[in-house]
Design an enzyme around this catalytic site. Sequence first.
Site, PDB file in Angstrom:
ATOM      1  N   ASP A  58     -31.397  75.886  66.358  1.00 34.71           N
ATOM      2  CA  ASP A  58     -32.802  76.863  66.315  1.00 34.71           C
ATOM      3  C   ASP A  58     -33.169  76.898  64.957  1.00 34.71           C
ATOM      4  O   ASP A  58     -32.462  77.385  64.124  1.00 34.71           O
ATOM      5  CB  ASP A  58     -32.484  78.096  67.149  1.00 34.71           C
ATOM      6  N   ASP A 116     -38.780  77.127  66.629  1.00 35.75           N
ATOM      7  CA  ASP A 116     -39.202  78.510  67.283  1.00 35.75           C
ATOM      8  C   ASP A 116     -40.797  78.485  66.777  1.00 35.75           C
ATOM      9  O   ASP A 116     -41.051  78.352  65.650  1.00 35.75           O
ATOM     10  CB  ASP A 116     -38.497  79.501  66.769  1.00 35.75           C
ATOM     11  N   GLU A 123     -41.322  74.607  69.994  1.00 34.12           N
ATOM     12  CA  GLU A 123     -41.728  75.430  71.168  1.00 34.12           C
ATOM     13  C   GLU A 123     -43.245  75.987  70.641  1.00 34.12           C
ATOM     14  O   GLU A 123     -43.599  76.495  69.546  1.00 34.12           O
ATOM     15  CB  GLU A 123     -40.578  76.792  71.088  1.00 34.12           C
ATOM     16  N   HIS A 129     -33.936  81.679  77.364  1.00 35.01           N
ATOM     17  CA  HIS A 129     -33.440  82.887  77.169  1.00 35.01           C
ATOM     18  C   HIS A 129     -34.939  83.916  77.148  1.00 35.01           C
ATOM     19  O   HIS A 129     -34.510  85.310  76.793  1.00 35.01           O
ATOM     20  CB  HIS A 129     -32.783  82.841  75.951  1.00 35.01           C
ATOM     21  N   ASP A 130     -35.962  83.343  77.426  1.00 33.88           N
ATOM     22  CA  ASP A 130     -37.201  84.343  77.484  1.00 33.88           C
ATOM     23  C   ASP A 130     -37.793  84.634  78.847  1.00 33.88           C
ATOM     24  O   ASP A 130     -38.685  85.297  79.058  1.00 33.88           O
ATOM     25  CB  ASP A 130     -38.186  83.878  76.583  1.00 33.88           C
TER      26      ASP A 130
HETATM   27  O1  TEU Z   1     -40.286  83.009  71.805  1.00 30.08           O
HETATM   28  C1  TEU Z   1     -41.892  83.004  71.521  1.00 30.08           C
HETATM   29  C2  TEU Z   1     -42.716  83.313  72.843  1.00 30.08           C
HETATM   30  O2  TEU Z   1     -44.002  83.075  72.732  1.00 30.08           O
HETATM   31  C3  TEU Z   1     -42.329  83.920  74.111  1.00 30.08           C
HETATM   32  O3  TEU Z   1     -41.629  83.343  74.735  1.00 30.08           O
HETATM   33  C4  TEU Z   1     -41.879  85.300  73.830  1.00 30.08           C
HETATM   34  O4  TEU Z   1     -40.629  85.675  73.898  1.00 30.08           O
HETATM   35  C5  TEU Z   1     -42.478  86.140  74.560  1.00 30.08           C
HETATM   36  O5  TEU Z   1     -43.972  85.746  75.110  1.00 30.08           O
HETATM   37  C6  TEU Z   1     -42.726  87.475  74.610  1.00 30.08           C
HETATM   38  O6  TEU Z   1     -43.641  88.179  75.431  1.00 30.08           O
HETATM   39  C7  TEU Z   1     -39.641  82.749  70.718  1.00 30.08           C
HETATM   40  C8  TEU Z   1     -38.195  82.899  70.936  1.00 30.08           C
HETATM   41  O7  TEU Z   1     -37.738  81.915  72.047  1.00 30.08           O
HETATM   42  C9  TEU Z   1     -38.079  84.327  71.317  1.00 30.08           C
HETATM   43  O8  TEU Z   1     -36.778  84.559  71.701  1.00 30.08           O
HETATM   44  C10 TEU Z   1     -38.271  85.134  70.060  1.00 30.08           C
HETATM   45  O9  TEU Z   1     -38.273  86.593  70.390  1.00 30.08           O
HETATM   46  C11 TEU Z   1     -39.737  84.758  69.427  1.00 30.08           C
HETATM   47  O10 TEU Z   1     -39.960  83.267  69.546  1.00 30.08           O
HETATM   48  C12 TEU Z   1     -40.004  85.106  68.086  1.00 30.08           C
HETATM   49  O11 TEU Z   1     -39.134  84.667  67.391  1.00 30.08           O
END
Ligand code: TEU
Length: 556
Positions: A104, A205, A260, A331-332
Site C-alpha cells: 500500500d 491510496d 484508489e 477494509h473500508d
Molecule cells: O480510503 C479513501 C476513501 O475515500 C474512503 O474509502 C474512505 O475510507 C471513506 O470514504 C471514509 O468515509 C483510503 C483508505 O482505503 C482508507 O482506509 C483510509 O482511511 C483513507 O484512504 C485515508 O488514507
Amino acid sequence: MEKVMVLYRRWWKEATVYQIYPRSFRDTDGDGVGDIPGIIEKLDYICDLGVDVIWLCPVYRSPNDDNGYDISDYRSIMPEFGTMADWERLLDGVHQRGMRLIMDLVVNHTSDEHAWFVESRSDKDSPYRDYYIWRKGEGELPPNNWSSFFAGSTWQYDEKTGEYYLHLFSKKQPDLNWENPKLRQEVYDMMNWWLDKGIDGFRMDVINLISKVPGLPSLGDPAVLNWGGANFMNGPRIHEFIKEMNRETLAGRDIMTVGEMPGVTVEEARRYTGETENELNMVFQFELMECESYWGGRNVNWSLPAFKAIVDKWQQGLKDKGWNSNYLNNHDQPRMVSRFSNDGTWWKESAKMLATLIHTLSGTPFVFQGEEIGMTNVHFPSIEGYNDIDTRNHYREMVAAGWRPEDALTYYHDRSRDNARTPMQWDDTENAGFTHGKPWLGVNPNYKNINVAAQTEDEDSILNYYKRLIRFRKERDAMVYGSFRLLAPEHPTVFAYLRELEDERYAVLLNFSDKPSSFSDEALKSFKQVVLSNVGRTAFDADALELSPFEAVVVK
Ligand code: TEU
C-alpha cells in the site's frame, strides 16, 4: 470478434488478488493485533485459494490514528506487526509459493508524527514547510469551506506558526504538497527503495487526490460537502504527476499498480489505465460503492438495474482502452453479503452468487480477507464497540446535529468500516482462532458457524466455491480477455451477460432475489452446457429457465 493479442496479455490481468488487513488477519504474539508472522503462518492457506497476488494494507510505522493509513516512517515496519526481517521473510515466502506481493502506498498524506511534518510545523522557514499545505485563515475562519472525509473542516490551526494546515482525512493526516518537486522526488526515492527490495507493485491510496485545484477555492455549495469535492479530486496536474511517478519509479519494471480513486469517472479512468498512457494498470472506482442512498439511517434504494448500469458503463468504457478492477469488499466497506444480497436464509447461495459476478466480469478480481468464507457485518450493541475514526467522528457529528443516538448506531451497523475489520474467523475456538489475547476489535459472534476450519471440511462451502471459481477464471481466456455484453438491462432481479472470445462463449446468469426468477432472452438460445453453478444445477433449458433464489449459473 477479438483475438488476445500477445501484446495485451499481462499477468496482472489474469491474476486474482487477495487483500490482507494485517491488524485483523492473524495474531501470533497475543497482543490482540494481527502481525506479519501471522500472515506467514497462513501463506499456505492463501496460496491454496489459487490467488496470485497479495495486497498488504499498510504495515509501516504509524501512530494508528487511521490504522496505518497515517504513516510516520515509510521505511520501517510497525513494531506491533513485527520487524523488517519478518517482512523480508514474508516477501520470500510469497515468492517461494509463486505469488506476488503489492504494498500500500499512502502518499496523499503522512502522519503528523512523520519527521517531515514535525519539521514543517516547527518554523515557517523550515526547508520542510512546503512539504505540506499551509495557509492563513480568513479572519476567524479556516482558509476555505472544505470538509474532511472524516467529518469537520479539512483545516487545522497550528499555534506555533499561526497558520492552518490541510488534512482531507483526520487532523493527524496532513496532506502532502505535490506542487513541491522536492517532495515528489522524496516519494519517488521511497518507492524505488521498496521496489528495489523486490516487491511486485503498489496499491495507491487516494492517489487522485494529490493534485488540488490551484488557490484551493471553496466549494460553491457548502451542503455538497466532500463528495462534491471536485476541488481536490482529479486536479489539473494529476496526470502530469502520475506520468512523472511512472517515469521515475514504475517504468521498466514488471509490476502491477492499482490506484484508489474516489470520484473517478470512466473518462478519467481511460486516461489513468490506458495501455499507452504510461500511468497505472487499473483504478478502484467508487460508483458501485455509492449506489445507495441513505435516509433515516437505512439504505433504501439501490436497485439492480442501476447497479447493472454502473457495471456495464465500466465494462464498456474501459474495453480495449484500459483495464478494470472488480471488487465488492475491502477494509473500508461493509461486508458484501450483508449489503448486496442476504446474510440470513440465503447466506451461502448469495455469497457464492456475488463472488460469481466479481470473477466473471472483465477485469482483475479482488478478494478481501474473510469474503471467501462469507463473513458478514457485525452489529456492535454500542458505539463504544467501534474503533474506526470515520465511524466515531461522524457518529459524534450526527448526534450533535440532532440524530437520535440509536438511529446513528443503526446507520453504522450498516455502514461502519469496522464491518470489514473484525478479526478473521479461522475456527470455532475462542476469538475465532485469531488471537490468544484480547482482540483489538470485537470478533463477530457468528464465528462459531462461519469459519475457515468448518468450510475447509465442507465440499459445498463458500470457501471451496471460491477455490473452484478462481481456477475456473484462470482456465478460460474468454473470462479474462473476452468481451462483455449485458442482457436485459431493465430486468429487476436477474443480472445476465455474455463473455465472448472468438468461438469461446459463456453466458452468466445471476439471480439477485430471494425468490425464484424466470428469465428468457433470444441471445441464450445457443447455450447448453452448465459449466459452473452455485446450487448444483446440471441442466439448462433457455426456453424454460427459472433461477432459484440467489442462483448463479455459467453456461457454455
Ligand atoms: O480510503 C479513501 C476513501 O475515500 C474512503 O474509502 C474512505 O475510507 C471513506 O470514504 C471514509 O468515509 C483510503 C483508505 O482505503 C482508507 O482506509 C483510509 O482511511 C483513507 O484512504 C485515508 O488514507
